[in-house]
Motif scaffolding. Structure first.
Motif, mmCIF file in Angstrom:
data_model
loop_
_atom_site.group_PDB
_atom_site.id
_atom_site.type_symbol
_atom_site.label_atom_id
_atom_site.label_comp_id
_atom_site.label_asym_id
_atom_site.label_seq_id
_atom_site.Cartn_x
_atom_site.Cartn_y
_atom_site.Cartn_z
ATOM 1 N N LEU A 55 0.913 -0.998 0.096
ATOM 2 C CA LEU A 55 0.030 -0.088 -0.154
ATOM 3 C C LEU A 55 0.947 1.114 -0.036
ATOM 4 O O LEU A 55 1.428 1.635 1.101
ATOM 5 N N PRO A 56 1.158 1.842 -1.132
ATOM 6 C CA PRO A 56 2.391 2.935 -1.403
ATOM 7 C C PRO A 56 1.331 4.179 -0.810
ATOM 8 O O PRO A 56 0.369 4.494 -0.842
ATOM 9 N N ASN A 57 2.273 5.202 -0.286
ATOM 10 C CA ASN A 57 1.702 6.292 0.258
ATOM 11 C C ASN A 57 2.002 7.517 -0.617
ATOM 12 O O ASN A 57 3.181 7.932 -0.996
ATOM 13 N N ALA A 58 1.048 8.090 -0.853
ATOM 14 C CA ALA A 58 0.954 9.433 -1.841
ATOM 15 C C ALA A 58 0.653 10.676 -0.931
ATOM 16 O O ALA A 58 0.110 10.588 0.233
ATOM 17 N N TRP A 59 0.925 11.677 -1.544
ATOM 18 C CA TRP A 59 0.885 13.035 -0.693
ATOM 19 C C TRP A 59 -0.064 14.312 -1.460
ATOM 20 O O TRP A 59 -0.424 15.257 -0.916
ATOM 21 N N ASP A 60 -0.343 13.915 -2.802
ATOM 22 C CA ASP A 60 -1.358 14.647 -3.607
ATOM 23 C C ASP A 60 -1.900 13.893 -4.497
ATOM 24 O O ASP A 60 -1.754 12.672 -4.732
ATOM 25 N N VAL A 61 -2.754 14.696 -5.363
ATOM 26 C CA VAL A 61 -3.443 13.923 -6.504
ATOM 27 C C VAL A 61 -2.641 13.230 -7.302
ATOM 28 O O VAL A 61 -2.900 12.241 -7.778
ATOM 29 N N GLY A 62 -1.569 14.227 -7.812
ATOM 30 C CA GLY A 62 -0.774 13.640 -8.978
ATOM 31 C C GLY A 62 0.031 12.443 -8.447
ATOM 32 O O GLY A 62 0.151 11.444 -9.128
#
Length: 273
Positions: free
Chosen positions: A17-24
């Motif tokens: 489950l990778p972690n993102a920080w914004d929509v892009g």
């Protein structure tokens, strides 16, 4: 439903489950085939030019992002994904069970399929919530959103506690209704294997913090159910940004551009679903 799909991922096997920080960043992770995406509190904070949640003395009175700011970003990401989103909800943005319940309710309302609540207080004199209170916080979170995939996180290892402390706390959170336990700081095979054996439910571990030697197949063999990567992708991105900035400032050259993603590829990636 996103929540049903997310619940199913926690029932068997092992998934990343990778972690993102914004929509892009979330859309890019979705595009390569991950079945779900999580947020990272560190990455969100850094993207807004703020420090991540830390001991109060370090992050200062204005250092920490407030709940509304974080949940606004969570909602932005959730609205643009076709896969489930799990939210990094830190300590629930309040010490009381009522505050945690409100945070969980708000996260579910903006579209999160799950999220974690940690027992870190930010106070060096008492870095973890008392176990009884920490357990009540998980119970309140569970009651607030029955279909929400709730992760009970203990920071015991990160603040100098023992593995036994971590096991006691994680099992208490599982008994209180958490669907999964999370013990950051467990990064070697022996520690992770002990946790898998001793916990009364699924285990989440975080990799990528220091270039851990264990791979996803290794973690699967140990019995880990879920693997996250925290803010490591965001920090790697900022590493490349700083390296490019230093090249520009100190040398006036542009070799950093040799490895960029093309404009057309990004346009294609980010076209509306």
């Amino acid at each position: 439903m996103d929540r049903d799909r997310f619940v199913a991922l926690h029932r068997s096997g092992c998934f990343l489950l990778p972690n993102a920080w914004d929509v892009g960043s979330a859309r890019l992770l979705e595009s390569v085939g991950f079945p779900a995406v999580a947020t990272t509190s560190a990455g969100i904070a850094f993207s807004l030019g703020r420090p991540d949640h830390d001991f109060f003395a370090e992050h200062g009175p204005r250092g920490r992002l407030d709940r509304d700011t974080v949940l606004r970003r969570v909602g932005e990401i959730a609205a643009e994904l076709t896969v489930p989103l799990s939210a990094d909800l830190e300590d629930g943005f309040g010490s009381s069970p009522e505050a945690v319940a409100a945070t969980i309710t708000m996260a579910a309302t903006v579209g999160a399929a799950g999220g974690n609540i940690e027992d870190f207080t930010g106070d060096r004199t008492a870095p973890l919530h008392d176990l009884a209170l920490a357990t009540e916080r998980i119970q309140a979170a569970r009651a607030a959103a029955p279909g929400f995939v709730l992760v009970g996180r203990t920071d015991a290892l990160l603040v100098g506690g023992t593995l036994a402390d971590s096991i006691t706390r994680a099992n208490a959170y599982l008994a209180a209704g958490a669907d999964c336990a999370f013990v950051p700081g467990a990064a070697d095979a022996a520690t992770i294997g002990t946790l898998v054996r001793e916990l009364d439910g699924p285990l989440n571990v975080v990799m990528g913090l220091t270039g851990n030697a264990l791979s996803l197949p290794d973690l699967r063999a140990l019995g880990v159910r879920r693997v996250t990567i925290g803010g490591s992708l965001a920090r790697a991105m900022y590493h490349h940004l700083r390296r490019a900035a230093l090249e520009l400032a100190e040398h006036g050259t542009f070799t950093y551009a040799e490895t960029q993603i093309s404009q057309s590829d990004l346009n294609d990636l980010f076209r509306p679903h």
